[in-house]
Design a protein around this motif. Structure first.
Motif, PDB file in Angstrom:
ATOM      1  N   ASP A 619       0.884  -1.158   0.000  1.00 45.93           N
ATOM      2  CA  ASP A 619       0.000   0.000   0.000  1.00 45.93           C
ATOM      3  C   ASP A 619       0.928   1.216   0.000  1.00 45.93           C
ATOM      4  O   ASP A 619       1.515   1.552   1.038  1.00 45.93           O
ATOM      5  CB  ASP A 619      -0.891   0.010   1.250  1.00 45.93           C
ATOM      6  N   SER A 620       1.085   1.833  -1.145  1.00 48.74           N
ATOM      7  CA  SER A 620       2.062   2.934  -1.246  1.00 48.74           C
ATOM      8  C   SER A 620       1.601   3.910  -2.312  1.00 48.74           C
ATOM      9  O   SER A 620       0.674   3.632  -3.079  1.00 48.74           O
ATOM     10  CB  SER A 620       3.452   2.376  -1.587  1.00 48.74           C
ATOM     11  N   TRP A 621       2.275   5.086  -2.329  1.00 43.62           N
ATOM     12  CA  TRP A 621       1.917   6.130  -3.290  1.00 43.62           C
ATOM     13  C   TRP A 621       2.765   6.014  -4.542  1.00 43.62           C
ATOM     14  O   TRP A 621       3.944   5.678  -4.501  1.00 43.62           O
ATOM     15  CB  TRP A 621       2.173   7.530  -2.695  1.00 43.62           C
ATOM     16  N   ILE A 622       2.126   6.321  -5.663  1.00 43.87           N
ATOM     17  CA  ILE A 622       2.907   6.587  -6.874  1.00 43.87           C
ATOM     18  C   ILE A 622       3.228   8.084  -6.862  1.00 43.87           C
ATOM     19  O   ILE A 622       4.378   8.493  -6.887  1.00 43.87           O
ATOM     20  CB  ILE A 622       2.105   6.183  -8.123  1.00 43.87           C
ATOM     21  N   ILE A 623       2.166   8.899  -6.774  1.00 47.76           N
ATOM     22  CA  ILE A 623       2.313  10.333  -6.510  1.00 47.76           C
ATOM     23  C   ILE A 623       1.078  10.785  -5.763  1.00 47.76           C
ATOM     24  O   ILE A 623      -0.034  10.366  -6.084  1.00 47.76           O
ATOM     25  CB  ILE A 623       2.504  11.169  -7.806  1.00 47.76           C
ATOM     26  N   GLY A 624       1.274  11.598  -4.718  1.00 50.51           N
ATOM     27  CA  GLY A 624       0.129  12.073  -3.966  1.00 50.51           C
ATOM     28  C   GLY A 624       0.528  13.226  -3.082  1.00 50.51           C
ATOM     29  O   GLY A 624       1.708  13.502  -2.850  1.00 50.51           O
ATOM     30  N   ALA A 625      -0.489  13.919  -2.600  1.00 56.74           N
ATOM     31  CA  ALA A 625      -0.239  15.031  -1.688  1.00 56.74           C
ATOM     32  C   ALA A 625       0.175  14.483  -0.332  1.00 56.74           C
ATOM     33  O   ALA A 625      -0.338  13.466   0.125  1.00 56.74           O
ATOM     34  CB  ALA A 625      -1.481  15.896  -1.556  1.00 56.74           C
TER      35      ALA A 625
END
Length: 783
Positions: A619-625
Motif C-alpha cells: 500500500d504505497s503512493w505513486i504520486i500524492g499530496a
C-alpha cells in the motif's frame, strides 16, 4: 234210466229232504293275480236222510258267470288285480240239490320285484358307477325305483342310479339298495355291492419318428403321455419287431439303424403298467425307405490363368447307407452364368480346356449323384473365375519439380482388380535411366539424385497371382532454393543511433555449385522504406533518417540466382523513453514543495510504473499530496498492489485486479466535476464520485503514509515518468504515450532519463523541482 212221472216225484219228495247249504271259503285269503283261486268247503252240507252229498262248483267274475269254470279252482292266469271272484258250491244228495254255499275274494295288488346289475361290473376311478335296476310286476303296473347308497358301510347322500366318476377311488366298497314301487306299494328291496378296483393305465397312441425313416435315421417311439386315474406312476414297456420278428433285447423307446434295412417294416408296441397291471397296448409301424447318397463335394482349381485348363473333381465322394445301391455321377457346367457344354468327362472329374477360357470368365461346376432311386445335387457348386490382371492406371511423382531438398514420392492411382483381389504394388526407381539398387519403396531420398537428374518410377501391380501392366512417371530435379537467413537488428536505438540489420545465420544451398547473395527489405512504421544502404551481409539506416517512436522492420533474403528465400522479419523501435528511478520501498522518495498554483477542479495525474516485487502486497503512493488523513488530498496509489485514484475528496476509484509484476504499466487518474476515473494501460478500470477540487499541497513521488508516522512501506519498484495536468486528458480508451511531454496544460513533468543528483528538474518549465530523498538507483533501460 227209467223216468219217473210227476206224480211219482211228488210222492218221492214228500218222503226225501235236500241237503243243507255248505259253508264255503276262497283261498288264498288275499289272493294276488299270480296265485290260483280255490273254493274250499269249510262245513260240509248235511242230508236229513243221511244220503251222500256231492257238490257242484260254479264261479262268478265280477258277478258274471264263468261257464267254463266248473271245478274248485280258477287258474291264476285268469285273474287280474281288482276283480271280484265268487265261488258257488251247490250240494246234492243224488236226488235233490240243496241250497248253494258262496264265498267271495277280491284280487289284491301284487307288489313289484326288482333285479339289479352294475355298469361297469368292475368299476374303477374315472368312470361313473351306475346301477341298472329291472322291475317286474304281475299286474303290469309301471315300476319305479328308489336308491340308497353306502360307501364303505356309511350312508351317503346319493339317491340316483349313478355315482359320479369323481367320487370313486380305488378300494372303496359301494352298496346300493334298490326298492321297486308299482304306484300302489313297494316291493321287496334288492341290495347289491361292488368294490372299486384298480384303474388300468392308458397310453392313447404311439407314433414313430421320423415318419419316413431311412437307413440313416434311428427310430424313436413317441407315445402319447400315459395316464392313470388312480395317480399311479406309469411305466412304458416297448417291444420292437422287424418284418414281424421280435428284436431281442430292444426294450427301449429307440431302435438303432443296425436292426433294419431299406424296405423292412418296423413295428413298435407300447404297453403301460401302473405297478399292478398292464393297460391296453398300442402299436405303430413304418416302412424303411431309401437312404439318399450323401452330397458329393466338387472342387475346382482356384483362380486359373487364361492359359490353364480348369478341372472339376470330386473333393468328397458320395456314400450310401443302402449297401446294395450303386452310385453314378453327372457334371454340369456354366460359363458366365450360361449353360456350357464344352467340358469333357474323365471318370470322376470334368475338364474345360484352356483354349475355351478367357480372362474374367466365371466357370461353375455342379456334380450330382444318383443311387438309382434318388438324385442328390452336390453340396455346393464349385466356382472359379479366370484371373483378371490387376490395373494401376497411372502414377504421378510428388513434388512434380523436386529439388535436392525434397524426397520424391510415387503417387499411384488406386489399383483396381476386376476380381476384387488385394493388389500390391512393386516399385522400381531409375535415375537417368539406371536402376537405383536397394530402393523398393514409395519414395526416393535426395541422396540418390542431384539437380538436373531425370528420376523415373515404374509401378507394377500384382494380385497375388500375376502382374498387371506397369505404370511409369518421370520428373527432372530442379533448383534447391537457399535456406532462409536469420537476421538481427540494432536493439533499442535512440534517434541518434544508426540502425543495422545483419545476417547472423547465413543461408545454405544444397546445390553446392550455387553462389548465395543477400537482399534486405525495410519498412518504417508499416510502410516500405528504401533509404537503407547494403554492405554485403548487412544493411544500415543512418540515424538522420530516424525519429523517436519509429518502428523499423528488416527482412533478410538469400538468392542463388534462381530462387530467393526470405527469412523472418526483425523489428526495432527508436525510443527516447528510457530511464527510470528504482525505489527501494524503505527510504527512497521524491518530494515537491507546496504550490498553490497546482490546485485544479479538473485534471489528470499519470505515471509509468513497474512493480518488481510483490512484497507484502504494498500500500504505497505513486504520486500524492503529503496529507495522510486529509479529505482534499489527491492520490494516485497502490492498495494491495491494485491501482487506486482519489481525487480531491475521500472517494476512491480502485481496480479489482493486481498489476502484473515485472511489466511496465501506464496509470492515470482523471478528475472532473462528473467524477473520478482510474485508467490502466489506456483502459478505464474504475470510477468514483467527485468530491472537492484538488488543492495545492506538498506532493510526494514514491512515498506512503509512513512519512507521516504510519506503519506502511514506501513504493517499491520503478517509476519512469510523472505528469500533472490541469485538463482532462483521457475520456475514451487510448494508447498510452510512451514519452510524457509538456504542453500548455502541464503543471509539472518529471522524466527520469538521467541519473539523479539531489533534485530532478521539472520539464514543464514551471519550476517545480522534485527533491531526492534517500538514494534511488537509476535504471537506463527503455520501456
Amino acid at each position: 234210466m227209467k223216468r219217473l212221472s210227476a206224480l211219482a216225484l211228488v210222492a218221492l219228495a214228500a218222503c226225501n229232504a235236500p241237503p243243507t247249504a255248505p259253508t264255503v271259503s276262497v283261498s288264498p285269503a288275499n289272493p294276488r293275480t299270480e296265485a290260483d283261486l280255490k273254493a274250499n268247503i269249510v262245513s260240509a252240507a248235511s242230508d236229513p236222510q243221511g244220503d251222500a252229498v256231492t257238490y257242484a262248483f260254479a264261479w262268478l267274475k265280477d258277478g258274471a258267470p264263468q261257464t267254463d269254470l266248473v271245478t274248485d279252482t280258477v287258474p291264476a292266469a285268469l285273474t287280474t288285480k281288482g276283480q271280484v271272484w265268487t265261488a258257488v258250491v251247490t250240494p246234492s244228495d243224488g236226488k235233490l240239490t240243496g241250497p248253494a254255499g258262496q264265498a267271495q275274494a277280491t284280487i289284491a295288488n301284487t307288489p313289484p320285484s326288482a333285479t339289479l346289475a352294475f355298469v361297469p361290473p368292475d368299476p374303477v376311478k374315472g368312470t361313473p358307477l351306475k346301477v341298472l335296476a329291472t322291475g317286474a310286476d304281475a299286474d303290469g303296473d309301471t315300476v319305479t325305483f328308489t336308491y340308497a347308497w353306502t360307501k364303505n358301510g356309511t350312508a351317503t347322500a346319493f339317491v340316483t342310479d349313478t355315482i359320479p366318476a369323481g367320487e370313486l377311488a380305488r378300494g372303496q366298497a359301494w352298496q346300493v339298495t334298490v326298492t321297486p314301487n308299482d304306484g300302489t306299494e313297494a316291493g321287496q328291496p334288492v341290495t347289491g355291492s361292488v368294490t372299486v378296483g384298480n384303474a388300468k393305465p392308458v397310453v392313447a397312441s404311439v407314433a414313430l419318428s421320423p415318419a419316413a425313416p431311412t437307413k440313416a435315421t434311428a427310430l424313436a417311439a413317441q407315445p402319447a403321455p400315459p395316464t392313470d386315474e388312480d395317480g399311479d406312476t406309469v411305466t412304458l414297456k416297448y417291444a420292437w419287431a422287424v418284418n414281424g420278428t421280435v428284436v431281442d433285447g430292444q426294450t427301449g423307446p429307440n431302435l438303432a439303424t443296425t436292426f433294419f434295412q431299406k424296405g423292412q417294416v418296423v413295428t413298435v408296441t407300447v404297453t403301460p403298467n401302473d405297478g399292478k397291471e398292464d393297460g391296453a397296448s398300442v402299436s405303430a409301424n413304418v416302412t424303411i425307405g431309401n437312404s439318399e447318397p450323401t452330397a458329393p463335394l466338387p472342387g475346382i482349381n482356384a483362380r486359373p490363368r487364361d492359359s490353364e485348363d480348369i478341372t472339376c473333381a470330386l473333393v468328397v465322394s458320395s456314400t450310401d447307407l443302402d449297401a446294395a445301391d450303386s452310385l453314378s455321377y453327372a457334371f454340369t457346367w456354366t460359363k458366365n452364368g450360361q449353360p456350357f457344354s464344352g467340358a469333357t468327362v474323365q471318370g470322376t472329374s470334368s475338364v474345360v480346356a484352356a483354349a475355351l477360357t478367357a480372362e474374367g470368365d466365371t466357370f461353375a461346376c455342379t456334380v450330382a449323384v444318383t443311387d438309382g432311386t434318388t438324385t442328390v445335387p452336390g453340396a455346393a457348386p464349385a466356382t472359379t473365375k479366370v484371373n483378371a490382371r490387376p490395373v494401376v492406371s497411372s502414377v504421378a511423382l510428388n513434388p512434380p519439380t523436386p529439388t535436392k531438398a525434397t524426397t520424391v514420392s510415387a503417387l499411384p492411382a488406386s489399383p483396381t482388380d476386376a476380381d476384387s483381389d488385394v493388389v500390391t504394388l512393386r516399385y522400381q526407381w531409375l535415375v537417368n535411366g539406371s536402376a537405383v539398387t536397394g530402393v523398393s519403396g514409395t519414395a526416393l531420398s535426395p541422396s540418390n539424385f542431384v539437380k538436373g537428374d531425370s528420376v523415373t518410377v515404374v509401378v507394377t501391380p500384382n494380385d497375388g497371382i500375376e502382374d498387371g501392366t506397369p505404370a511409369t512417371a518421370s520428373v527432372v530435379v530442379g533448383n534447391s532454393p537457399p535456406t532462409a537467413p536469420v537476421a538481427t537488428i540494432t536493439a533499442s536505438p535512440k534517434d541518434a543511433d544508426d540502425i543495422t540489420c545483419s545476417v547472423s545465420v547465413p543461408s545454405a544451398d544444397l546445390d553446392a555449385a550455387d553462389a548465395v547473395s543477400y537482399l534486405f527489405n525495410w519498412t518504417r512504421n508499416g510502410q516500405a522504406f528504401s533509404g537503407a544502404s547494403v554492405q554485403g551481409t548487412s544493411s544500415t539506416i543512418a540515424a538522420s533518417l530516424t525519429a523517436d517512436g519509429d518502428v523499423f522492420a528488416c527482412t533478410g533474403a538469400a538468392t542463388d540466382g534462381a530462387a530467393t528465400t526470405a527469412g523472418g522479419a526483425v523489428t526495432t523501435t527508436v525510443s527516447n523513453a528510457c530511464g527510470a528511478l528504482v525505489f527501494n520501498g524503505v527510504n527512497t522518495y521524491l518530494s515537491v514543495p507546496s504550490s498553490a498554483s497546482m490546485t485544479f477542479t479538473a485534471g489528470t495525474v499519470e505515471a509509468w510504473i513497474l512493480i518488481s516485487d510483490a512484497g507484502a502486497n504494498q500500500d504505497s503512493w505513486i504520486i500524492g499530496a503529503q496529507s495522510c488523513g486529509m479529505g482534499n488530498a489527491p492520490l494516485l496509489n497502490l492498495y494491495d498492489n491494485k491501482p487506486c485514484y482519489q481525487g480531491g475528496g475521500s472517494s476512491s476509484a480502485c481496480s479489482s485486479t493486481k498489476l502484473t509484476l515485472g511489466a511496465w504499466h501506464h496509470v492515470a487518474g482523471v478528475t472532473s466535476p462528473s467524477g473520478n476515473e482510474l485508467w490502466i494501460d489506456g483502459v478505464l478500470a474504475a470510477t468514483s464520485a467527485y468530491d472537492i477540487p484538488v488543492q495545492g499541497l506538498d506532493w510526494i513521488i514514491g512515498g506512503s503514509c509512513a512519512l507521516q508516522g504510519y506503519a506502511s512501506p514506501l513504493f517499491k519498484g520503478r517509476i519512469a515518468a510523472v505528469r500533472l495536468s490541469n485538463s482532462v486528458r483521457y475520456s475514451a480508451p487510448f494508447a498510452p504515450p510512451r514519452v510524457l511531454s509538456a504542453d500548455s496544460a502541464t503543471m509539472a513533468l518529471w522524466s527520469f532519463s538521467a541519473p539523479p543528483t539531489s533534485a530532478v528538474s521539472d520539464e514543464s518549465m514551471n519550476g517545480r523541482t522534485a527533491i531526492v530523498n534517500g538514494t534511488p538507483v537509476f535504471d537506463s533501460s527503455c520501456r
